[in-house]
Write an enzyme that holds these catalytic residues in place. Structure first.
Site, PDB file in Angstrom:
ATOM      1  N   ASP A  70       0.869  -1.160   0.000  1.00 32.71           N
ATOM      2  CA  ASP A  70       0.000   0.000   0.000  1.00 32.71           C
ATOM      3  C   ASP A  70       0.918   1.224   0.000  1.00 32.71           C
ATOM      4  OD1 ASP A  70      -2.422   1.530   0.356  1.00 32.71           O
ATOM      5  OD2 ASP A  70      -1.868   1.739   2.455  1.00 32.71           O
ATOM      6  N   ASP A 129      -1.632  -1.024   5.805  1.00 31.99           N
ATOM      7  CA  ASP A 129      -1.991  -0.551   7.149  1.00 31.99           C
ATOM      8  C   ASP A 129      -3.492  -0.491   7.391  1.00 31.99           C
ATOM      9  OD1 ASP A 129      -2.187   1.727   5.325  1.00 31.99           O
ATOM     10  OD2 ASP A 129      -2.477   2.956   7.113  1.00 31.99           O
TER      11      ASP A 129
END
Length: 230
Positions: free
Chosen positions: A13, A171
């Protein structure tokens, strides 16, 4: 057998995982607030909302507005954020060293983000990754976005590595859901952005890591048995 090498592929990400982009986004919010004669919002108040996207940032800032009004603010926010892009953000501590270590071991890596591609793509050369990042997929690059597995599976095809030999690092819960659906081992990046009510344990990632520097050790990475290097 002791794991002495990194996985052959890694997908990340972007916001809250590789890049501490909260300062850029908060700068954009506060420019909009200044235009409205409002006082600035503290970074600490908005930081947990960054991984949830533009609408979450606007809701956290102007939650007293009705939904239609907040929706009308999305484009102005994105336009303002585009002007602030890369001016205030930094890599999380340890990310640069980790990427160097992966590349030294021949690992191919790339980025799968839900950030619109036009906002993610300019960051790659700014960060010195133009010749390093093997694939970049934005939230609008394909017909589906995370938590759907398509962006991860497409990225695996682009870098030419089987999904089970790739680790996905993110996350947010949708990162872990997407990785599981794609058959990729996952790492929960605890150094990223989370709301107080988020429970990363419940996401059932393969590994939870507090500090990117931990990932300098190949044994910290999860690997499916079939993907263990010889």
């Amino acid at each position: 057998m002791t794991q002495t090498r990194f996985p052959r592929g890694v997908l990340f990400d972007l916001d809250g995982t590789l890049l501490d982009s909260a300062p850029d986004m908060v700068a954009a919010i506060n420019l909009m607030r200044a235009e409205r004669g409002e006082s600035p919002m503290p970074l600490a108040d908005l930081r947990p909302h960054v991984s949830k996207g533009a609408r979450a940032m606007i809701r956290a800032t102007w939650g007293h507005f009705d939904e239609a009004t907040r929706e009308s603010m999305v484009k102005p926010f994105l336009d303002t954020y585009e002007r602030e892009l890369g001016k205030h953000c930094t890599l999380f501590d340890g990310i640069a060293e980790m990427l160097d270590a992966l590349e030294a071991d021949g690992v191919r890596w790339g980025i799968v983000t839900n950030k619109p591609y036009y906002l993610a793509e300019p960051l790659i050369p700014m960060l010195g990754w133009a010749d390093r990042c093997g694939v970049l997929i934005g939230g609008d690059s394909l017909d589906e976005r995370k938590p759907h597995p398509l962006p991860l599976l497409h990225s695996a095809e682009v870098i030419g590595i089987a999904p089970e030999s790739i680790v996905y690092v993110g996350d947010d819960e949708r990162d872990i859901v997407a990785a599981r659906a794609a058959g990729m081992p996952s790492i929960v990046a605890l150094w990223g952005y989370r709301l107080a009510e988020d429970d990363p344990v419940a996401w059932n990632g393969d590994v939870m890591i507090e500090d990117p520097k931990t990932l300098l050790d190949p044994t910290a990475w999860p690997l499916a048995p079939a993907a263990l290097p010889a």
